[in-house]
Design a protein around this motif. Structure first.
Motif, PDB file in Angstrom:
ATOM      1  N   TRP A 270      34.720  44.979  43.129  1.00 23.74           N
ATOM      2  CA  TRP A 270      34.608  44.579  41.725  1.00 23.74           C
ATOM      3  C   TRP A 270      35.594  43.462  41.382  1.00 23.74           C
ATOM      4  O   TRP A 270      35.250  42.512  40.665  1.00 23.74           O
ATOM      5  CB  TRP A 270      34.861  45.786  40.824  1.00 23.74           C
ATOM      6  CG  TRP A 270      33.674  46.674  40.686  1.00 23.74           C
ATOM      7  CD1 TRP A 270      33.472  47.874  41.266  1.00 23.74           C
ATOM      8  CD2 TRP A 270      32.498  46.396  39.912  1.00 23.74           C
ATOM      9  NE1 TRP A 270      32.253  48.392  40.909  1.00 23.74           N
ATOM     10  CE2 TRP A 270      31.627  47.508  40.073  1.00 23.74           C
ATOM     11  CE3 TRP A 270      32.092  45.337  39.099  1.00 23.74           C
ATOM     12  CZ2 TRP A 270      30.379  47.582  39.458  1.00 23.74           C
ATOM     13  CZ3 TRP A 270      30.847  45.415  38.472  1.00 23.74           C
ATOM     14  CH2 TRP A 270      30.012  46.515  38.658  1.00 23.74           C
TER      15      TRP A 270
ATOM     16  N   MET B 128      34.339  40.194  42.667  1.00 20.10           N
ATOM     17  CA  MET B 128      33.236  39.684  41.854  1.00 20.10           C
ATOM     18  C   MET B 128      33.753  39.021  40.575  1.00 20.10           C
ATOM     19  O   MET B 128      33.271  37.957  40.171  1.00 20.10           O
ATOM     20  CB  MET B 128      32.289  40.835  41.496  1.00 20.10           C
ATOM     21  CG  MET B 128      31.455  41.354  42.653  1.00 20.10           C
ATOM     22  SD  MET B 128      30.420  42.766  42.194  1.00 20.10           S
ATOM     23  CE  MET B 128      29.403  42.042  40.927  1.00 20.10           C
TER      24      MET B 128
ATOM     25  N   TYR C 286      33.420  35.087  39.596  1.00 23.23           N
ATOM     26  CA  TYR C 286      32.795  34.648  38.353  1.00 23.23           C
ATOM     27  C   TYR C 286      33.711  33.700  37.581  1.00 23.23           C
ATOM     28  O   TYR C 286      33.254  32.684  37.043  1.00 23.23           O
ATOM     29  CB  TYR C 286      32.452  35.857  37.490  1.00 23.23           C
ATOM     30  CG  TYR C 286      31.895  35.485  36.142  1.00 23.23           C
ATOM     31  CD1 TYR C 286      30.575  35.063  36.007  1.00 23.23           C
ATOM     32  CD2 TYR C 286      32.705  35.527  35.005  1.00 23.23           C
ATOM     33  CE1 TYR C 286      30.072  34.702  34.774  1.00 23.23           C
ATOM     34  CE2 TYR C 286      32.204  35.158  33.763  1.00 23.23           C
ATOM     35  CZ  TYR C 286      30.885  34.745  33.650  1.00 23.23           C
ATOM     36  OH  TYR C 286      30.388  34.383  32.440  1.00 23.23           O
TER      37      TYR C 286
END
Length: 265
Positions: free
Chosen positions: A219, A222, A226
């Motif tokens: 997570w 990610m 982003y």
């Protein structure tokens, strides 16, 4: 009463007496046969060493019988096809001392199956069944010595907790063998030998912690990806806008440049 009347009444009296005796015989016979008729086929009561015993060995049973005498001390349900034990299966047997359920097809035991037996039961045989995994709560408050050998056990933390919650029959401990395991190297080994070298619950906890760390890292990666993408996209949009501003007349360009810089900041 005349002699003639006495002669006439004598057969009637004898007939009534014989009829009464016959009815009494039938009542006694019925009371003797009725309990036996209530038992499942292949089951019978007996007395062994002063203890009331109820045997249903090899009686082709597919469930625990309901008509077991309440004062039974020893119950034999071995060599049948019983697949599971429901809750309160033996609740009406408060004086039970020994329970033999070996050589059945038991694959599942509901929590509370042995409820009501904690006070007196001292021997429970569940060997040679199809048990793979059983919660330790199934044997909650049970003081009986238990035989769990010769079942296709899954050797994991749950079995470790179960083994440490019950008292095993001394001769049965070596028969608890890993048919499957969370760790391949344990298959085929005696379970007590496995947990003597490895704490399966600790291994499970470490595995769970590692899985959580990997998930959190995924997570986090990610989110970072982003953010990087978002910044680069904004930079590209800003570059294009600046190039556009350069193509404008100087006065209009200065006004829009200040607006672009404030937007980027």
């Amino acid at each position: 009463m005349t002699a003639a009347q006495g002669v006439l009444l004598r057969p009637i009296t004898m007939g009534l007496l014989l009829q009464s005796l016959f009815l009494l015989f039938l009542l006694l016979l019925g009371s003797c046969l009725h309990p036996a008729a209530a038992f499942p086929k292949g089951c019978y009561p007996s007395e062994e060493e002063g203890l009331k015993t109820f045997r249903c060995s090899n009686a082709q049973l597919t469930e625990v019988p309901r008509d077991i005498p309440n004062d039974t001390n020893k119950l034999y349900l071995d060599f049948n096809q019983i697949p599971f034990l429901p809750r309160d299966a033996f609740r009406d047997l408060p004086l039970l001392l020994e329970l033999d359920l070996s050589h059945n097809a038991i694959a599942r035991i509901e929590t509370g199956a042995f409820q009501g037996l904690a006070e007196h039961l001292h021997s429970l045989d569940l060997s040679s069944n199809r048990l793979v995994s059983v919660s330790k709560d199934t044997f909650s408050n049970l003081k009986a010595k238990v035989n769990l050998s010769h079942n296709p056990w899954l050797c994991d933390c749950r079995l470790q907790e179960l083994i440490r919650a019950v008292e095993l029959m001394a001769e049965s401990s070596g028969g608890i063998v890993c048919d499957s395991s969370t760790q391949e190297e344990h298959v085929g080994k005696a379970f007590l030998q496995v947990i003597a070298d490895t704490d399966l619950c600790n291994v499970y906890k470490k595995t769970t912690d590692i899985a959580m760390l990997v998930t959190m890292f995924g997570w986090f990666a990610m989110v970072i990806s982003y953010l990087v993408y978002y910044v680069r996209q904004n930079q590209e949009d800003a570059r294009r806008h600046l190039e556009y501003l350069k193509s404008l007349p100087s006065k209009q360009r200065r006004s829009e440049e200040s607006s672009t810089i404030s937007t980027v900041v």
